[in-house]
Write an enzyme that holds these catalytic residues in place. Sequence first.
Site, PDB file in Angstrom:
ATOM      1  N   PRO A   2       0.822  -1.202   0.000  1.00 26.95           N
ATOM      2  CA  PRO A   2       0.000   0.000   0.000  1.00 26.95           C
ATOM      3  C   PRO A   2       0.865   1.264   0.000  1.00 26.95           C
ATOM      4  O   PRO A   2       1.632   1.498   0.924  1.00 26.95           O
ATOM      5  CB  PRO A   2      -0.811  -0.109   1.287  1.00 26.95           C
ATOM      6  CG  PRO A   2      -0.579  -1.485   1.815  1.00 26.95           C
ATOM      7  CD  PRO A   2       0.706  -1.936   1.240  1.00 26.95           C
ATOM      8  N   GLU A   3       0.746   2.045  -1.049  1.00 25.69           N
ATOM      9  CA  GLU A   3       1.383   3.359  -1.114  1.00 25.69           C
ATOM     10  C   GLU A   3       0.247   4.381  -1.232  1.00 25.69           C
ATOM     11  O   GLU A   3      -0.903   4.029  -1.003  1.00 25.69           O
ATOM     12  CB  GLU A   3       2.355   3.412  -2.306  1.00 25.69           C
ATOM     13  CG  GLU A   3       3.410   2.310  -2.232  1.00 25.69           C
ATOM     14  CD  GLU A   3       4.382   2.293  -3.402  1.00 25.69           C
ATOM     15  OE1 GLU A   3       4.601   3.347  -4.013  1.00 25.69           O
ATOM     16  OE2 GLU A   3       4.904   1.206  -3.713  1.00 25.69           O
ATOM     17  N   ARG A 113       2.276  -9.797   7.321  1.00 22.75           N
ATOM     18  CA  ARG A 113       3.597  -9.714   7.951  1.00 22.75           C
ATOM     19  C   ARG A 113       3.645  -8.960   9.273  1.00 22.75           C
ATOM     20  O   ARG A 113       4.719  -8.803   9.842  1.00 22.75           O
ATOM     21  CB  ARG A 113       4.585  -9.085   6.968  1.00 22.75           C
ATOM     22  CG  ARG A 113       5.055 -10.111   5.954  1.00 22.75           C
ATOM     23  CD  ARG A 113       5.991  -9.497   4.940  1.00 22.75           C
ATOM     24  NE  ARG A 113       5.618  -9.956   3.631  1.00 22.75           N
ATOM     25  CZ  ARG A 113       6.176  -9.570   2.502  1.00 22.75           C
ATOM     26  NH1 ARG A 113       7.138  -8.693   2.515  1.00 22.75           N
ATOM     27  NH2 ARG A 113       5.782 -10.047   1.356  1.00 22.75           N
TER      28      ARG A 113
END
Length: 272
Positions: A2-3, A113
């Site tokens: 996600p940017e 993660r």
Amino acid sequence: MPELPEVETTRRQIAPIIVGRTIKSVKIHKGAERLAVTHAPHELEFTLTGRRIDALDRHGKYLIAHLDDGRAWVVHLRMTGSLVVAAVDKPHRFERAQLSMDDGVVVRFNDLRKFGTWHVVEDPRDAMPNVGPDALSDDFTVSWLREHLARRSVPLKSVLLDQKVAAGVGNIYADEACYIARINPRIKAHELGPRRVARLRDAIVTALQRSLVDGGTTFSNYMDGLGGAGFHKTHVHVFRRDGEPCDHCGSIIRKIRIAGRGTHFCPRCQKH
DNA sequence: ACTATGCCCTGGGTGC
DNA sequence: TGCACCCAGGGCATAG
């Protein structure tokens, strides 16, 4: 990953659903304790419970929920996080936390993660101390970019990943912006002249806006605020396209490593 | 002040 | 089928 476009897509999707609603309960699951940065997990659950969400903003890759007690709940999705609003059904495999709203809506925080972070702070800036102007804001100007590039001797790619310089740009859009601007990501940042800096600034904005139109880019884990995928992957020029031909000249896209990050470029269109 | 490196974390892919 | 290993990388801590 996600940017900016992915986080903004999430914001646009979930804001109409959760803004104005009150958080009825919060659960941070076992094993995901590191999610809570500013508080112990149970304290953070307590802090959010009963709060109404008055607004949902974004700065760079951070989501900022303004609470009715004047504080802010600041969420960063990092590598594999997603914030998904869904009707009550079976939890996602990698769900790390869950919120229930007063109207029955459930917000799930999924994160393979476990790099994602939640802060609850008085001032959102406290949760993002090294973050500069949002790359899609009016503050992200050519002169700002020029100033920062001029004093750095590292490769351009490294500077583009610096959130102090252009908040919201990550690995995908740094590569795409260099391609659109036809600049080699290995060039030392201070070697860029004014014309190319101006081109680069426009290319960064273009890369982000094009992705936003597509709802962001999904490579593996990213899902949007409604649990769907962004489809900008099909429009990406270089990112993870090494070995494939360049859209413009047909040369084979190369992959190298800069600052520990996979970096993709066309050796012909981005010679210098 | 700038730069380089390691850490966190875990599924997916590869090679034997 | 199983096992060991490597890779992905955003942001931070640390050292030089």
